[in-house]
Design a protein around this motif. Structure first.
Motif, PDB file in Angstrom:
ATOM      1  N   LYS A   1     -28.943 -13.360  10.781  1.00 28.92           N
ATOM      2  CA  LYS A   1     -28.358 -11.851  10.927  1.00 28.92           C
ATOM      3  C   LYS A   1     -27.851 -12.685  12.281  1.00 28.92           C
ATOM      4  CE  LYS A   1     -32.189  -9.669   8.956  1.00 28.92           C
ATOM      5  NZ  LYS A   1     -33.387  -8.684   9.967  1.00 28.92           N
TER       6      LYS A   1
ATOM      7  N   LEU B   1     -37.286 -17.947   0.141  1.00 31.99           N
ATOM      8  CA  LEU B   1     -36.512 -17.750   1.038  1.00 31.99           C
ATOM      9  C   LEU B   1     -36.723 -18.954   2.210  1.00 31.99           C
ATOM     10  CD1 LEU B   1     -34.678 -15.305   2.124  1.00 31.99           C
ATOM     11  CD2 LEU B   1     -36.367 -14.777   3.797  1.00 31.99           C
TER      12      LEU B   1
ATOM     13  N   VAL C   1     -33.410  -8.709  -3.409  1.00 29.90           N
ATOM     14  CA  VAL C   1     -33.638  -9.074  -2.435  1.00 29.90           C
ATOM     15  C   VAL C   1     -34.290  -7.550  -1.586  1.00 29.90           C
ATOM     16  CG1 VAL C   1     -31.340  -9.180  -0.360  1.00 29.90           C
ATOM     17  CG2 VAL C   1     -31.715 -10.835  -2.945  1.00 29.90           C
ATOM     18  N   GLY C   2     -33.839  -6.583  -2.059  1.00 31.42           N
ATOM     19  CA  GLY C   2     -33.503  -5.648  -1.685  1.00 31.42           C
ATOM     20  C   GLY C   2     -32.218  -5.127  -0.670  1.00 31.42           C
TER      21      GLY C   2
ATOM     22  N   GLU D   1     -32.639 -16.829   6.970  1.00 30.45           N
ATOM     23  CA  GLU D   1     -32.127 -15.705   6.920  1.00 30.45           C
ATOM     24  C   GLU D   1     -31.157 -15.318   8.218  1.00 30.45           C
ATOM     25  OE1 GLU D   1     -34.413 -11.683   6.034  1.00 30.45           O
ATOM     26  OE2 GLU D   1     -35.797 -12.846   7.906  1.00 30.45           O
TER      27      GLU D   1
ATOM     28  N   PRO E   1     -28.782  -4.118  -1.191  1.00 26.62           N
ATOM     29  CA  PRO E   1     -27.139  -4.705  -1.914  1.00 26.62           C
ATOM     30  C   PRO E   1     -26.339  -5.649  -1.176  1.00 26.62           C
ATOM     31  CG  PRO E   1     -27.252  -1.601  -2.069  1.00 26.62           C
ATOM     32  CD  PRO E   1     -28.536  -2.466  -0.630  1.00 26.62           C
ATOM     33  N   ILE E   2     -26.247  -5.885  -3.160  1.00 25.14           N
ATOM     34  CA  ILE E   2     -25.687  -7.505  -2.241  1.00 25.14           C
ATOM     35  C   ILE E   2     -23.731  -7.562  -2.480  1.00 25.14           C
ATOM     36  CG2 ILE E   2     -26.157 -10.161  -3.539  1.00 25.14           C
ATOM     37  CD1 ILE E   2     -28.317  -9.037  -3.254  1.00 25.14           C
TER      38      ILE E   2
ATOM     39  N   ARG F   1     -29.483 -14.645   3.115  1.00 24.37           N
ATOM     40  CA  ARG F   1     -30.219 -15.031   3.097  1.00 24.37           C
ATOM     41  C   ARG F   1     -30.077 -15.877   2.007  1.00 24.37           C
ATOM     42  NH1 ARG F   1     -31.895  -9.228   2.548  1.00 24.37           N
ATOM     43  NH2 ARG F   1     -33.605  -8.976   3.582  1.00 24.37           N
TER      44      ARG F   1
ATOM     45  N   LEU G   1     -18.451  -7.779   1.793  1.00 22.81           N
ATOM     46  CA  LEU G   1     -17.498  -8.525   2.518  1.00 22.81           C
ATOM     47  C   LEU G   1     -18.695 -10.408   1.882  1.00 22.81           C
ATOM     48  CD1 LEU G   1     -18.628  -7.101   6.446  1.00 22.81           C
ATOM     49  CD2 LEU G   1     -16.055  -6.951   4.624  1.00 22.81           C
TER      50      LEU G   1
ATOM     51  N   LEU H   1     -26.118  -5.494   2.269  1.00 21.80           N
ATOM     52  CA  LEU H   1     -25.498  -4.537   2.745  1.00 21.80           C
ATOM     53  C   LEU H   1     -26.763  -5.008   4.161  1.00 21.80           C
ATOM     54  CD1 LEU H   1     -24.576  -2.209   1.207  1.00 21.80           C
ATOM     55  CD2 LEU H   1     -22.255  -3.902   3.001  1.00 21.80           C
TER      56      LEU H   1
ATOM     57  N   THR I   1     -22.665  -3.310   7.050  1.00 25.69           N
ATOM     58  CA  THR I   1     -23.459  -2.427   6.228  1.00 25.69           C
ATOM     59  C   THR I   1     -22.787  -1.238   4.844  1.00 25.69           C
ATOM     60  OG1 THR I   1     -22.538  -0.972   7.939  1.00 25.69           O
ATOM     61  CG2 THR I   1     -25.062  -1.738   7.841  1.00 25.69           C
TER      62      THR I   1
END
Lengths: 316, 918
Positions: free
Chosen positions: A230, A225, A190-191, A228, A193-194, A216, A239, A211, A235
């Motif tokens: 947002k 995907l 995912v790129g 998404e 941190p989950i 996603r 959570l 983060l 950050t």
């Protein structure tokens, strides 16, 4: 011959605060519904685990035995056992009625972030910052885990189970799905941190919060995907993200004290609930009702849909 | 008592009423009242009267109305085996029943009897039939039909049901059918009793009548027996029916003789089971009343009803096309109606279908393809020979046999080229990838040495190959004496291997061994057998020399043959069981950079997905109620393979030696950790894999390794310590980068940690007093903390090292922060836990807050101060106080000292990452 099914009502979102539980156990690290959604567990930073009836607002029991703050908990399908994990690197199995620790599983090398029962409460799966997911046997007395899933390269922040899969989200930015039936490990990058992962109710998708302030929705089979989401702020902290009871909405806690809900299909922001001033520490969605538990600053709030009428009206 | 005595005395005065009881006989005791258990009711037969019988609800009343006796229940079949054996009796329900229940009208009658309600008219049937037939045969047919009207009042339920459904006596059962009315019932106009109509008239009128009938009129089906196509079950000849009793009795006189092989017409008429009415003979006994003869087999037609509609009341031709006739129709009838084409068809043509006038075209049959002219129907199998040292001879032989030239082979093996060879041929420049050859990481000196080793081994290999050619020629040279010739032939081309190893057959006798080695050497170099002898011991006799030579040959053969024999059975181990080998996952993840770009482009799916074979533990499958996907594999987790760990890590050092002893041991632990279980794959494994592919290089590397191991001077790597802890932060670092920057000022100084770690580690080891801990050298304690931290999570420690290397060597990886403070502040792995309370909001009950704990802002300032003035003692003291408190608290929690604690519950703490290391 058969009557036509009644037209399904529009999926509702929890919009009104019905109950507020002052937990009195420090920061509430996690709040979790039990299997049928009638009770909830709160994990406190004062090393206690508490069992509540959130609908009535009554505290039922307090479970003490962790050596440090409790980070996650789960209830078994038959409500007879609880499991919890904490910063004391242990995973504990509790008897609900007696409040005693049945088993303590030691083996993680760091804080244990998340814990889950399997469907029959025969296995506890826990994820830790030591980058492992460990599967503990509840049936036998063996002290070591049944299997250690050490594929993650960084801490495991979230673990979810289906009846034959283990889904883990890691800080290394991968969502890993261990399919026991197929004997495969699917690792989706995912790129970022989950912080939290979950299965959709239909078992087709996985939702991953990361983060980079993004949720996603990934296709389980292909890793593509699907959506998404947002708008919230995530950050720094770990959570939770949730899916509503009918998979219609996607929710996530935010660092600005709100809980955001998006339409799953459209991806548009459907609702933002102001929960508190601080960070919304934990979220849990009721398994069958449009009912949300949100934890912030030592209290847990129960949110219901607009049409809901509190019977006893005992809420604050 | 007194009163009684007085009454006896004056008995006469009393008046007595009623009849006196009989005086008791002398000596007889008073009759006892019947006890309760004997107050039983018995029936006329002396049995206990059942209050509730077995089949009407219970068992016979026994003792106290139970089944048992006073002694309890005893099975009736129990017989003491001492005296006689009990005979096994099989008890049926009758054994427990009373006799009256077994009577005809009891609960369980023994014989089947039909009650009147269910009795059919079967008894009368035969009589009835006889009457009917008689009526038909009589001069005025149909008169007996009236008898049907005067039937018995009782009709069977089936008939009643049928009537309710609209069935009428005399009709068939089934859906109504469309048919010509004439066939169903004769036209009243043509009804002529007794006499037959002229044939022409009957035929013509039939066609005319049809036109008057409306199309939508349906008729009940005929009540006829369907043609039963019983298979032939007897062993009689075809068409043989046996003696027909009707014919035997009644028809014999009318016919010429008894014909056992009657025709079809006879058959069909017999389906009615009747005499032919056309005979017109009046007999005393007719119809089915006669029943079935003893010689007749079929008597299943006991329920058949005979009605008038079955019979033709008009004498005419057989009805054509009626269902009554199938393929059993009379011969002449078939012959008349069917055309020549239809004769072949034996079945009944369905309604709406007709036979095709012309037959379908036969399917075309294609001949098999012609064989090639040079085809020989024999196939020779040619084994496929893999490239390899062992097989090269065999391959050569095979190539010769097939007539292929070696050069030919060379040209075709373009697939055998590897990427770099192709690149050379194409004249491309080499890749400047992130994973260059290992050689580049070696020092200049090492590279030189490697090159030498490589050259040496190449020469050696050449030397091995060369002698093979003269061998062939030598094989044919006649100058060899018999024995050596034979041996040489036997040894053949594999001789080359014989001496190359450390096989020493004559190790006991060094002189002899030397001679043997000479011998082999010369043999390899292709010297003649004569010259071979010069290596033999000159002091021995010729016979001894001969023997020794033979011995040498034998030894060479022995070595070679065992070698080849074994090698045929075993394959070369791909990975040595060596400490230098490491287990790494078989399947490598895709490059993280590629995935990152894919994520940036939002191309999730194949690019971001890795799929691995993963073996769940069997118990886990069982607990999940899932069948084991790999039932026969013993692997758990990801399949691992051993890979050469000869990589840069071996040349890089783990921390420099320091003064502290504990540190040194820690280092060892860490080293062994990194050696034994570096589970976490890194990019270096990828490059390793590539190296594996290039066999030659890895070979040389393994050759060189033994030498290199000795002088494995670990070059000091700068920033090793710093880089170590930052590994897990590499990913969250991106997200929390700004945080870090903000935090930098507020980071606690190192000596804070020094103080802490000096405390905790020492206390753990020696439990000395806290005052003495202060005297610990700051430098060592820092190292202590570092090492303990590394050791703590065993899974990640090794990867730490690897990541270090990446950080140190690979410029593409973002440089990790080098300041210790920063790293120490980020020991929390992964996303942090949310702060307990937002700033401004205070929580009253805080169990963990020490009373003397200063406010956070104050503390941070102090930390800053400490950073500046490290030597200031009073601050340190203060800090230690605080942390000693904390330490005590943690000790009370029975937690290990070398873990991270996250104290976020202090009131009013703005940031959550006030984490400490103990």
């Amino acid at each position: 011959m058969a009557f036509p099914q009644p037209r399904p009502s529009r999926p509702e979102l929890p919009r009104q605060r019905v109950q507020t539980l002052e937990c009195g156990q420090g920061a509430v690290r996690a709040v979790r519904f039990n299997a049928d959604g009638n009770y909830c567990l709160t994990c406190g930073s004062d090393k206690t685990l508490k069992l509540w009836n959130p609908h009535k607002g009554t505290a039922l029991r307090s479970y003490q035995g962790h050596g440090y703050e409790v980070l996650d908990a789960a209830g078994s399908f038959d409500n007879s056992q609880l499991c919890s994990c904490g910063a004391d690197k242990t995973v504990a199995l509790w008897d609900v009625a007696t409040g005693k620790v049945l088993r303590k599983y030691r083996g993680h090398a760091g804080k244990v972030n998340c814990v889950q029962f399997n469907e029959e409460a025969t296995i506890i799966v826990s994820g830790s910052i030591d980058s492992t997911v460990r599967c503990w046997d509840c049936r036998s007395r063996r002290p070591d885990p049944v299997q250690v899933l050490d594929e993650a390269k960084d801490g495991v922040s979230s673990v979810k189970l289906s009846n034959h899969e283990i889904l883990s989200g890691s800080v290394d930015g991968h969502v890993r799905r261990y399919d026991l039936r197929a004997g495969q490990l699917y690792s989706d990058y995912v790129g970022s941190p989950i912080t939290s992962v979950c299965f959709s109710k239909d078992g087709q998708c996985t939702l991953a919060a990361s983060l980079d302030s993004t949720l996603r929705l990934l296709d389980k089979d292909t890793g593509e995907l699907l959506g998404e989401y947002k708008g919230h702020r995530s950050t720094t902290y770990r959570l939770d993200c949730v899916l509503s009871e009918r998979d219609a909405h996607v929710g996530c806690a935010s660092e600005d004290g709100y809980v955001y809900f998006w339409d799953l299909v459209e991806g548009s922001l459907a609702l933002s609930l102001l929960v508190g001033r601080g960070v919304v520490q934990s979220l849990c969605f009721h398994p069958t009702l449009p009912c949300l538990l949100a934890a912030t600053e030592g209290q847990v709030q129960l949110w219901r849909e607009d049409s809901f009428q509190a019977q006893g009206d005992t809420g604050t | 008592m007194a009163a009684a005595e007085s009454s006896e005395s004056d008995e006469d005065d009393l008046v007595s009423y009623g009849t006196a009881l009989q005086p008791l006989p002398e000596g007889e005791r008073l009759k006892k009242p019947v006890p309760l258990q004997e107050q039983t009711v018995k029936d006329a037969k002396g049995r206990y009267q059942r209050f509730h019988g077995a089949f009407t609800g219970g068992f016979s009343a026994g003792y106290f109305n139970t089944v048992g006796t006073k002694e309890g229940w005893a099975p009736s079949t129990f017989v003491s085996s001492r005296q006689k054996r009990a005979d096994r009796t099989v008890l049926g329900p009758e054994d427990f029943m009373d006799e009256e229940d077994l009577s005809e009208f009891g609960i369980a009658p023994k014989s089947i009897t039909t009650t009147d309600d269910f009795a059919s008219k079967a008894k009368d049937r035969i009589k009835e039939k006889a009457r009917q037939i008689a009526g038909v045969v009589a001069a005025i047919p149909g008169t007996t039909a009236f008898d049907d009207l005067i039937g018995p009042s009782k009709i069977t339920i089936g008939v009643e049901l049928l009537r309710k459904m609209g069935w009428k006596e005399g009709q068939g059962i089934g859906p109504r059918v469309k048919r010509k009315p004439r066939r169903q019932k004769p036209d009243p106009a043509v009804k002529i009793y007794g006499c037959a109509l002229p044939p022409g008239l009957s035929e013509g009128s039939e066609d005319e009548e049809d036109e008057y009938q409306p199309e939508n009129v349906t008729f009940a089906p005929k009540d006829i027996m369907p043609v039963d196509l019983t298979p032939k079950e007897n062993i009689h000849g075809l068409g043989y029916k046996g003696l027909d009793p009707s014919q035997a009795l009644f028809g014999a006189s009318g016919r010429e003789h008894l014909n056992l092989f009657t025709g079809d017409s006879e058959d069909t008429s017999n389906l009615i089971g009747d005499l032919r009415p056309s005979k017109g003979r009046k007999l005393g006994i007719t119809g089915q009343a006669f029943g079935v003869g003893a010689l007749e087999e079929e008597d299943d037609d006991i329920y058949a009803t005979d009605t008038l509609s079955k019979y033709d009341t008009v004498l005419k031709d057989e009805e054509p096309g009626d269902g009554f006739y199938g393929w059993t129709a009379p011969k002449q009838y078939k012959a008349k109606k069917w055309s020549e084409g239809e004769v072949k068809y034996t079945g009944r043509i369905l309604d709406g279908f007709s036979l095709a006038s012309k037959s379908s075209t036969p399917s075309k049959i294609y001949p098999p393809p012609p064989l090639p002219r040079n085809y020989r129907p024999v196939h020779y199998f040619r084994p496929v020979i893999a490239d390899g040292n062992e097989n090269c001879h065999l391959q050569k032989v095979l190539e010769e046999s097939t007539g292929k030239l070696d050069s030919d082979m060379r040209q075709q093996s373009r697939h055998a080229l590897n990427a770099s060879q192709r690149r050379e041929q194409l004249g491309e420049t080499g890749l400047k990838g992130p994973a260059p050859s290992v050689l580049e990481y070696l020092s200049e000196k090492d590279r030189e040495r490697l090159k030498k080793v490589k050259q040496a081994s190449e020469q050696k290999m050449k030397a091995k190959i060369i002698p093979q050619e003269p061998q062939n020629s030598r094989c044919h040279s006649a100058s060899l004496d018999g024995a050596s010739h034979k041996w040489l032939k036997f040894l053949g081309p594999q001789l080359a291997n014989a001496g190359s190893s450390d096989f020493k057959p004559f190790a006991k006798n060094p002189e002899k061994q030397k001679r043997y080695e000479f011998f082999l050497k010369s043999l390899k170099q292709g010297e003649e057998a004569d010259t071979l002898e010069q290596y033999l011991d000159p002091n021995t006799t010729e016979w001894e020399q001969e023997r020794e030579q033979e011995e040498f040959f034998r030894a060479a053969t022995f070595y070679k043959s065992s070698n080849s024999a074994l090698s045929s059975r075993f394959t070369r181990a791909k990975y040595e069981d060596d400490i230098d080998k490491v287990e790494v996952p078989r399947d490598q993840e895709n490059d993280i950079d590629d995935k990152e770009t894919a994520v940036k482009m939002k191309m999730f799916g194949k690019l971001t997905r890795d799929k691995f074979e993963w073996h769940p533990e069997k118990l886990l499958c069982r607990r999940f109620n899932v069948p084991d996907p790999y039932p026969e594999s013993s692997i758990v987790g990801l399949p691992k393979v051993k890979r050469d760990k000869y990589s840069v890590f071996n040349f890089l050092t783990v921390p420099e030696p320091t003064t502290s002893v504990t540190q040194a041991t820690n280092e060892k632990v860490q080293q062994s950790n990194s050696l034994n279980k570096p589970k976490k794959p890194s990019r270096w494994d990828v490059s390793d894999k590539e190296k594996e592919k290039k066999d030659s290089i890895s070979e040389f590397i393994s050759l060189a390794r033994s030498k290199a191991d000795a002088q494995q001077q670990q070059p000091p790597v700068p920033a090793t310590e710093e880089g170590r802890t930052g590994l897990s932060e590499s990913l969250p670092a991106e997200a929390a980068n700004e945080d870090k920057n903000q935090e930098e000022e507020s980071k606690p100084s190192m000596d804070l940690f020094k103080a802490i770690f000096a405390n905790s580690s020492d206390e753990k080891s020696s439990s000395s007093e806290e005052e003495s801990e202060e005297e610990e050298q700051p430098a060592t304690s820092v190292v202590d903390s570092e090492t303990t931290k590394q050791v703590d999570p065993p899974g990640s420690s090794s990867s730490n090292v690897q990541e270090n290397v990446v950080a140190a060597t690979d410029p593409s990886v973002p440089l990790l922060p080098t300041s210790k403070q920063e790293l120490d502040a980020t020991e929390e792995f992964g996303p942090k836990l949310p702060p307990a309370f937002s700033s401004g909001c205070t929580w009253q009950q805080e169990p963990e807050v020490p009373a003397s704990f200063p406010g956070p802002s104050k503390r941070e300032k102090k930390r800053k101060n400490r950073q500046k003035h490290k030597t200031k003692r009073e601050h340190k003291h203060k800090k230690e106080k605080v942390f000693n408190l904390n330490k005590l608290f943690i000790d009370s929690l029975t937690c290990q000292s070398n873990c991270f604690y996250y104290l976020c519950c202090y009131p009013g703490l703005p940031r959550p990452n006030m984490k400490m290391m103990f």
